[in-house]
Scaffold this active site. Structure first.
Site, PDB file in Angstrom:
ATOM      1  CB  CYS A 102      -0.930  -0.006   1.208  1.00 13.10           C
ATOM      2  SG  CYS A 102      -2.020   1.428   1.241  1.00 13.10           S
ATOM      3  CB  CYS A 223      -6.618  -1.032   6.559  1.00 11.93           C
ATOM      4  SG  CYS A 223      -6.051  -1.412   4.883  1.00 11.93           S
TER       5      CYS A 223
END
Length: 414
Positions: A102, A223
């Protein structure tokens, strides 16, 4: 130079670290814009999207600091560049690290271009606990050069690479997660928390009245999974492929699993009727067998050699010493909670590296990143693709020395 108002775009997650980063940048006299990134469309059990709450929290901080606030969505990019890779890795028997990916693809690529090109900022900032070799003023001096179209960098344009160092708070150091980011993005990034400890950051937040941010619990884990059970999560995206849990010691079938991708090396296996817990020690994705061994420190979990794919050096070129002598001593880790381990590294012609550890480590896992450090400098990382033999295999090998060798076993587990 006075009179030039530097514009910094700060990535804001609604957490304490990025909120304090924005505050510190503002105190340094910069023009600061806060930007919240949405990467995942999700709702928890109550239908509330946690990212909406986080976005609200980030917005509140910007309002308190009287700074402009934007929201950008990278849901599509995240899906294509991070999440689909995450699923593919699991299907191939590896265990990926989406946080590293990410940062590489979203924060320090799409977001970085948005900050400098779309918003016209002089620099970007994040709330990571990390430090670079540049003073803030040097960051602003950097020309924003688009990366070369050709394969070769222009050798005439010799720039000193910007280096990545651990932050002052060694317990909170996040260079591990930054180990795949580009040199280009790094040279335009400021880490306001470089010299601070987590405790001090919380103190600043309290004094600034960021109560709504302080009372949130620290975001840990991946997440997009949130509080959910990993097995349930992954089975929403990958068809179950039931197989056997097989004892590494005698080949006995000990139980069943829903798919090798629901398990990772070193994790506890659910096996009924056993006094001691058993642990996952290996996978064979061709047969669907997942091998398990009794006790958490079973020798089948320990190895001291690994090979990466093409290694990503933060400074772009490998260290001079490594190129010159083909070997280098440094330190290694493959998850951010483990202490650094001394190792020797050799560089291969294809850009991959061999890492030989001073002592065997538990649950080295393909798909995870081998991150290398020299002193407090983070050199970069490479994905683990091959593992050397386990202590268990080597011990068995010694017991078999009396018998003539069979040339059937592959030299390396893939």
């Amino acid at each position: 130079v006075m009179g030039v108002l530097r514009h910094v775009v700060c990535a804001m997650s609604g957490g304490v670290d990025s909120s304090v980063s924005a505050l510190l940048l503002k105190r340094m006299g910069y023009h600061v814009t806060g930007v919240f990134m949405k990467n995942w469309d999700s709702q928890d059990e109550r239908g509330v999207c946690s990212s909406e709450r986080d976005c609200e929290d980030a917005y509140k901080v910007c309002k308190m600091l009287d700074m402009p606030f934007h929201q950008v969505t990278y849901v599509k990019e995240y899906w294509h560049e991070v999440f689909s890779n995450f699923l593919r890795e699991y299907e191939q028997g590896r265990t990926p690290n989406p946080d590293i990916m990410c940062n590489k693809h979203i924060k320090f690529k799409h977001f970085y271009h948005y900050a400098l090109n779309t918003l016209g900022a002089d620099a970007m900032a994040t709330g990571h606990y990390a430090r670079t070799s540049q003073e803030d003023e040097e960051v602003f001096q950097q020309k924003h050069v688009p990366p070369p179209r050709t394969l070769f960098r222009d050798r005439f344009e010799i720039r000193k690479p910007v280096r990545l160092y651990q932050g002052a708070d060694r317990f909170k150091d996040q260079t591990f997660f930054l180990s795949q980011i580009s040199q280009d993005a790094l040279r335009h990034t400021i880490f306001p928390l470089a010299g601070l400890t987590k405790d001090f950051v919380k103190k600043i937040a309290a004094e600034a009245g960021f109560q709504h941010v302080l009372k949130k619990k620290e975001s840990m884990g991946i997440c997009f999974i949130g509080e959910r059970d990993f097995e349930n999560f992954i089975l929403e995206y990958i068809e179950p492929k039931p197989g056997n849990l097989v004892s590494i010691e005698d080949g006995k079938i000990m139980g069943q699993h829903q798919g090798w991708f629901t398990l990772t090396l070193g994790q506890r296996a659910r096996i009924g009727g056993q006094v001691d817990p058993w642990f996952v020690v290996d996978k064979d994705i061709t047969t669907g067998d997942v091998f398990v061994g009794p006790t958490t420190n079973h020798p089948a979990l320990f190895r001291d050699t690994l090979q990466t794919d093409r290694f990503h050096w933060i400074a772009e070129d490998p260290p001079v010493e490594l190129v010159r002598t083909q070997m280098m001593e440094c330190h290694f880790c493959f998850n951010n909670r483990m202490p650094l381990t001394p190792c020797t590294v050799t560089l291969n012609l294809d850009g991959s590296v061999w890492v030989m550890l001073k002592e065997p480590i538990r649950a080295l896992t393909p798909g995870q990143f081998a991150v290398l450090y020299k002193g407090d400098e983070c050199l970069g990382s490479g994905k683990i693709v091959h593992l050397g033999p386990t202590i268990f295999t080597l011990q068995k090998g010694q017991n078999c020395m009396s018998r003539p060798p069979k040339d059937t076993e592959p030299a390396f587990a893939v």
